[in-house]
Design a protein around this motif. Sequence first.
Motif, PDB file in Angstrom:
ATOM      1  N   TRP A 261      -2.575  90.947  46.926  1.00 24.25           N
ATOM      2  CA  TRP A 261      -3.342  89.897  46.250  1.00 24.25           C
ATOM      3  C   TRP A 261      -4.762  89.788  46.794  1.00 24.25           C
ATOM      4  CZ3 TRP A 261      -1.287  87.860  42.036  1.00 24.25           C
ATOM      5  CH2 TRP A 261       0.113  87.833  41.890  1.00 24.25           C
TER       6      TRP A 261
ATOM      7  N   SER B 115       2.949  89.459  48.815  1.00 27.24           N
ATOM      8  CA  SER B 115       3.975  88.455  48.615  1.00 27.24           C
ATOM      9  C   SER B 115       4.814  88.340  49.888  1.00 27.24           C
ATOM     10  CB  SER B 115       4.871  88.841  47.432  1.00 27.24           C
ATOM     11  OG  SER B 115       4.123  88.881  46.235  1.00 27.24           O
TER      12      SER B 115
ATOM     13  N   SER C  96       5.221  82.665  51.732  1.00 27.63           N
ATOM     14  CA  SER C  96       4.513  82.477  50.465  1.00 27.63           C
ATOM     15  C   SER C  96       3.622  83.685  50.202  1.00 27.63           C
ATOM     16  CB  SER C  96       3.679  81.187  50.503  1.00 27.63           C
ATOM     17  OG  SER C  96       3.043  80.958  49.258  1.00 27.63           O
ATOM     18  N   ASP C  97       2.998  83.702  49.022  1.00 23.18           N
ATOM     19  CA  ASP C  97       2.054  84.764  48.671  1.00 23.18           C
ATOM     20  C   ASP C  97       0.679  84.429  49.238  1.00 23.18           C
ATOM     21  OD1 ASP C  97       4.161  85.731  47.216  1.00 23.18           O
ATOM     22  OD2 ASP C  97       3.438  84.953  45.305  1.00 23.18           O
TER      23      ASP C  97
ATOM     24  N   LEU D 128      -3.068  84.626  48.872  1.00 19.11           N
ATOM     25  CA  LEU D 128      -4.030  84.859  47.792  1.00 19.11           C
ATOM     26  C   LEU D 128      -5.464  84.982  48.274  1.00 19.11           C
ATOM     27  CD1 LEU D 128      -2.682  82.319  45.127  1.00 19.11           C
ATOM     28  CD2 LEU D 128      -2.004  84.695  45.520  1.00 19.11           C
TER      29      LEU D 128
ATOM     30  N   CYS E 183      -2.545  80.472  51.057  1.00 18.91           N
ATOM     31  CA  CYS E 183      -1.298  80.843  50.393  1.00 18.91           C
ATOM     32  C   CYS E 183      -1.115  80.111  49.069  1.00 18.91           C
ATOM     33  CB  CYS E 183      -0.113  80.537  51.296  1.00 18.91           C
ATOM     34  SG  CYS E 183      -0.160  81.406  52.880  1.00 18.91           S
ATOM     35  N   ARG E 184      -0.202  80.655  48.282  1.00 19.71           N
ATOM     36  CA  ARG E 184       0.155  80.027  47.012  1.00 19.71           C
ATOM     37  C   ARG E 184       0.787  78.654  47.230  1.00 19.71           C
ATOM     38  NH1 ARG E 184       0.605  82.463  42.166  1.00 19.71           N
ATOM     39  NH2 ARG E 184       0.700  84.536  43.128  1.00 19.71           N
TER      40      ARG E 184
ATOM     41  N   ALA F  77      -2.245  75.932  45.184  1.00 21.82           N
ATOM     42  CA  ALA F  77      -2.440  77.307  45.637  1.00 21.82           C
ATOM     43  C   ALA F  77      -3.892  77.554  46.024  1.00 21.82           C
ATOM     44  CB  ALA F  77      -2.011  78.277  44.534  1.00 21.82           C
TER      45      ALA F  77
ATOM     46  N   THR G 230      -7.189  79.589  46.441  1.00 18.05           N
ATOM     47  CA  THR G 230      -7.805  80.725  45.760  1.00 18.05           C
ATOM     48  C   THR G 230      -8.932  81.366  46.562  1.00 18.05           C
ATOM     49  OG1 THR G 230      -9.395  79.317  44.596  1.00 18.05           O
ATOM     50  CG2 THR G 230      -7.271  79.678  43.535  1.00 18.05           C
TER      51      THR G 230
ATOM     52  N   ASP H 247      -8.736  75.424  45.771  1.00 15.46           N
ATOM     53  CA  ASP H 247      -7.376  75.619  45.282  1.00 15.46           C
ATOM     54  C   ASP H 247      -7.334  75.559  43.757  1.00 15.46           C
ATOM     55  OD1 ASP H 247      -7.427  72.898  44.553  1.00 15.46           O
ATOM     56  OD2 ASP H 247      -6.535  72.279  46.435  1.00 15.46           O
TER      57      ASP H 247
ATOM     58  N   TYR I 147      -7.831  82.632  39.610  1.00 18.91           N
ATOM     59  CA  TYR I 147      -8.252  83.083  40.933  1.00 18.91           C
ATOM     60  C   TYR I 147      -9.781  83.071  40.960  1.00 18.91           C
ATOM     61  CZ  TYR I 147      -8.697  86.072  45.062  1.00 18.91           C
ATOM     62  OH  TYR I 147      -9.021  86.568  46.285  1.00 18.91           O
TER      63      TYR I 147
END
Length: 514
Positions: A289, A308, A328-329, A331, A346-347, A376, A378, A393, A421
Amino acid sequence: MKKANWRDRDRRRLGYRSDWQRDSARHRTQEQRYGSSEAGPSYRDRTPESRPVSNGAASSSSSSSAAPELPGFYFDAEKNRYFRLLPGNNNCNPLTRGLLQEREQEKHRARMITEDERPRKKAPRAGLNSALLLQKRHLGLLPGNSYSRLIHEVKVSGMRRHRLEVQSSDTSSPNTDNFRLIVGDSACERVFTVNDVSHGGCKYGIMNFRGCSRGSLSVEMCDNLYFTNRKVNSICWASVTHPDSHVLLCLVGMAETPGCVSLLPASLFSNSNPDQPGMLCSFKISTAWSCAWCLNPQADKTFSTGLSRRVIVTDAVTGRRQTYGISSDVLAQQFALRAPVLFNGCRSGEIFSIDLRQRGRRDHSWKACRFYQDSAITSVRILQDENYLLAADMIGEIKLWDVRVTKPVQKYEGHHNQHAYLPLHVNEPEGLLTAVGQDCYTRLWSLGDGQLLRTIPSPHPAGKDMIPSVVFSSQLGGSRGLPGLLMAVRHDLYYFPYNSDYQEGGGVVAEAAC
């Protein structure tokens, strides 16, 4: 019962009100808006399309919110009447609430475009102008730091849009592919671009910029563009052999083609350098990501990728990896400069840091600090004073955090985001924070006090795939350049210089001026 029913019908036909309509406050409001009901049928018995509205509500100074909302209808302020409206998108009735909102937003954007094209004489703060600030500075009434910040605010309010024509040796095929991402190097002499192509996939290359002290700017696109059928998720410049010598790309896998992270020499995208491009390598890292390059000597030639539920830190020379498992992912990422510390967004809304000097620890003690926002993350940006971090976010909140106490110390209002994003752009010499919202407006804030200084509408109608990508630099085009904003939207490139005397000829700045 039958007589009572006929009596009720007669009362309604003659305009009598029911018990709930006899509320005095509501009755007075309706009498003021629509007149008395004694002269004819009641307002509720009329067809919505035929209901009149008072002259005050129909005037241009009042909005459609002056008329009451009716289920299944909308009020047109210009035509002063109601129109039937069905919810949702359908082929039978093109009038939907979403379409009406888009129309209103487009009208607002067109008005802002018209206002921006006029000479801006009004400063963002009352009584703020260059002459007055200079006078106060000479009288000793304004400290140097305050003068510098305020003069930049005046300059931001005076930026005007100019379209740039990209020079290329291949004039037979002009650029018709939409820009998706532009990322400038540290000197802002080169801008890496990613364009979506009509047949799928994308192409990427480098635009070379040259500025001069008079504020003019020229652009040249390299001829050897590269194409890929994979989506580019994230980009950052990398310093392998010298500052900004490479570009780090995160490519998303598709079908049988796995995702990867590519480290490309910037010399690949050159019109005049036929020599060997140098180090070119690809790392098999799927579904990355985000990415970041470390400039701290203790982690030389190291980059990170956010995946992820994982963070992978890789040595670009040896290929050695260190994996950190999270929940979490990831980003958004950025390395600090003074210490080999990686900040991650993170997401889940969590923001945490990883100290690379704690590689051997298996527990979560390698998380130097952690704090949360409500949605989340960004984008994360570390300031020169690395005790402070900016985070944005997916609900449009932008906060400045003090990482020592893990508390927000400043908020920047007005940013719009729901699920996209969207990056942040910080320019500390000018004291500015820049971000493009999902509504396609570019906003600039004062970094120090959080005041919104300028809102710039997109030159094109707003759309999900038409969000502008911007670069702001104190020296756009190199050491001789002036502060300015570069905006790429659709297949067009625009320049917003500080210098109001910017000169151009036929859309292209004459290089003789330099």
